[in-house]
Write a protein that holds these residues in place. Sequence first.
Motif: not given
Length: 446
Positions: A122-124, A103-104, A90-98, A109-112
Amino acid sequence: MEEEFLEKVTSLIEAKKSDELKEMLSSMHPADIAELCDELEPEQAKSIYLLLDNETAADVLVEMDEDTRKEFLKILPSETIAKRFVDYMDSDDAVDLMREMDENKQEEILSHIEDIEQAGDIVDLLKYDEDTAGGLMGTEMVVVNENWSMPECLKEMRQQAEDMDEIYYVYVIDDDERLRGVFPLKRMITSPSVSKVKHVMKKDPISVKVDTPIDEVAQLIEKYDLVAIPVVDSIGRLVGRITVDDVMDEVREQAEREYQLASGLSTDTDTDDNVIDQTKARLPWLMIGMIGGICNSLILGNFDSTFQRYPEMALYIPLIGGTGGNVGTQSSAIIVQGLAKNSLSTNKILKQVLKESLVAIVNATIISMLVYVYNFIRFGSQATVTYSVSISLFAVVMFASIFGTLVPLTFEKMKIDPAMATGPFIAIINDITGMLLYMGITVLLS
């Protein structure tokens, strides 16, 4: 987790018995697998993950201990993290992971991520402060338009629900995507002939804005017994939702941080942390405590003649210091708890101080009278210590109670975590003040 089970898993990994290990994992809950991985070495945990399907692997990663997860992610390439984990979160779990990566690494990860819409979400979400509703919310939810007909609504709901694990509420928006209500599923069954959604929706649902602090979100969920709460932007557009389990996780972590702060730990620390990290967390307040102890010794050193005349005074130094610290900690803990539960407002400082003063008078009177009786029996009515200890205890309890009340309220006004006031800070100040009162009162009675 049992040592025997860990040894069995480790032996299967070393023997490369993948089929037997996979069968064992298939009957385990993701949370239990996460606990297992926490106990294993990163390379051993990697062997476990290779045997899991993508959805289970993503769930396990979310449940893992934060420090263990960081070590585990270090040995995985960005593409694997994106396609095997983030794509199934889910987006909230993905954001917590990120947020746990630099930043690099985040950009790699976002590019893949193959789903451009998910990557955009996720970016937002990463732009929001992690301690606000925006930083905790997810974007997965079922949304319908208030002008849709019932058949159209049901069709859209089915399509949206296919990509979701759980559906807590169905939210209703207008043509400008502003939140208008909640669609009750019961009405969908009992009123299938109603022409439009807006005729059956519950208007004006409880919601929070993206910049609402997490503790306020938790209070609303608790107050109204919600399973999830919608999040809107500054003009009322629906942008996400927060579920109760996400809030509880955040509240638990916040409570752990405040408990550590109140215990004299300057940073987050855990039993698994190395010696250097634990030393860094503990040393600052220990140094402050040492300075407080030196100040006390300097104070007492100025009253050598008084101790020579009344040597029995030294017996009550621990009592004076300990009582002041305990009373101050009790008072500040009550205030901090009230502020956390939102049952105490900083606008009611005078009322709270008066209330705490009355409690202090009762406690101080009882304690000082008991000590007076004890000293009267032991030293007699003519001994200076009989009166000085009792009067000093009364004064110390009064000061500690009021000081312990005012400090956390002042910290709250200054936007400083009031939990700091329940720790060594209160104890050290009360200890020094108690010694000054004790010695000063004794000199006046001499």
